[in-house]
Design a protein around this motif. Structure first.
Motif: not given
Ligand SMILES: C[S@@+](CC[C@H](N)C(=O)[O-])C[C@H]1O[C@@H](n2cnc3c(N)ncnc32)[C@H](O)[C@@H]1O
Length: 207
Positions: A5, A12, A28, A45-47, A50, A68-69, A95-96, A111-112, A117, A125
């Motif tokens: 990402f 984003y 969320k 995966g908190g992006g 926010n 967060e990756p 990641d996980e 969240f999202f 996946f 995960f």
């Molecule tokens: C669609 S974004 C959502 C971000 C945030 N949760 C939000 O709602 O604003 C998905 C997020 O999941 C993260 N992500 C992807 N693969 C992941 C993994 N295996 N473990 C943890 N996070 C992951 C991405 O890097 C990205 O930040």
């Protein structure tokens, strides 16, 4: 190419707001009141982070492992975090598989994330993340669900095409969340729907 990402990170939140307004944030934050006051939280995966300031402000004793990756997503989350909250968040770029070993959590969140996946990765995960959750722990979950209305179905297809292009996400369709929850032994204790069920927020507990 693995999911990444980084490219979309600076845009984003703006993009999400333009398409969904405040609904993703609403989903969320819906069940924040149910988080125990002193919870140790695994935020996956908190992006851009926010929700971090609101969460830490509303629950003044919680501590968070933030996994967060995407390095660019993580950098934005670090930058936006209010300085008085810094000591309560442990940022982990991973990641996980990088969830701290031996840590146990009162709450985990996705969240999202699961919608990015394939079914087998969603299962892997969820097993990994929920195995770090205490027996009475809560899994706060929010995501897009298979849509009833044509417009939402078209939007889902457009989102998968877009994120395949900019973030190389592996999924092409929304996974079977119910199968994932069942496999991990979790059931929904609370649920809130937005956009006629296209977006849902849940609190999952062990059966
Ligand atoms: C669609 S974004 C959502 C971000 C945030 N949760 C939000 O709602 O604003 C998905 C997020 O999941 C993260 N992500 C992807 N693969 C992941 C993994 N295996 N473990 C943890 N996070 C992951 C991405 O890097 C990205 O930040």
């Amino acid at each position: 190419m693995p999911t990444n990402f980084n490219r979309i990170a600076p845009f984003y939140d703006t993009l999400a707001f333009l398409v969904f307004g405040k609904r993703l944030l609403e989903a969320k934050k819906a069940f924040f009141p149910l988080i125990p006051h002193q919870a140790h939280i695994l935020l996956m995966g908190g992006g851009t982070g926010n929700i971090l300031n609101d969460l830490l402000n509303s629950k003044q004793a919680v501590t968070i492992d933030y996994v967060e990756p995407s390095q660019r997503m993580l950098d934005i989350a670090v930058k936006h975090l209010r300085s008085e909250f810094r000591a309560r968040v442990n940022f982990i770029c991973g990641d996980e598989h990088q969830v701290p070993p031996n840590a146990t959590y009162d709450v985990c969140t996705s969240f999202f994330v699961l919608d990015c996946f394939t079914q087998s990765h969603a299962l892997e995960f969820a097993r990994k993340v929920t195995s770090a959750l205490k027996p009475d722990g809560l899994w706060l979950f929010a995501d897009f669900f298979p849509a009833e209305f044509t417009f939402h179905r078209l939007l889902t297809a457009a989102m998968y095409d877009f994120f395949a292009m900019v973030s190389s996400i592996e999924a092409k369709v929304i996974p079977d969340y119910a199968g994932v929850f069942e496999d991990c032994g979790f059931t929904a204790a609370h649920e809130m729907e937005l956009m006629n069920g296209f977006i849902r927020s849940m609190v999952l507990k062990r059966k």
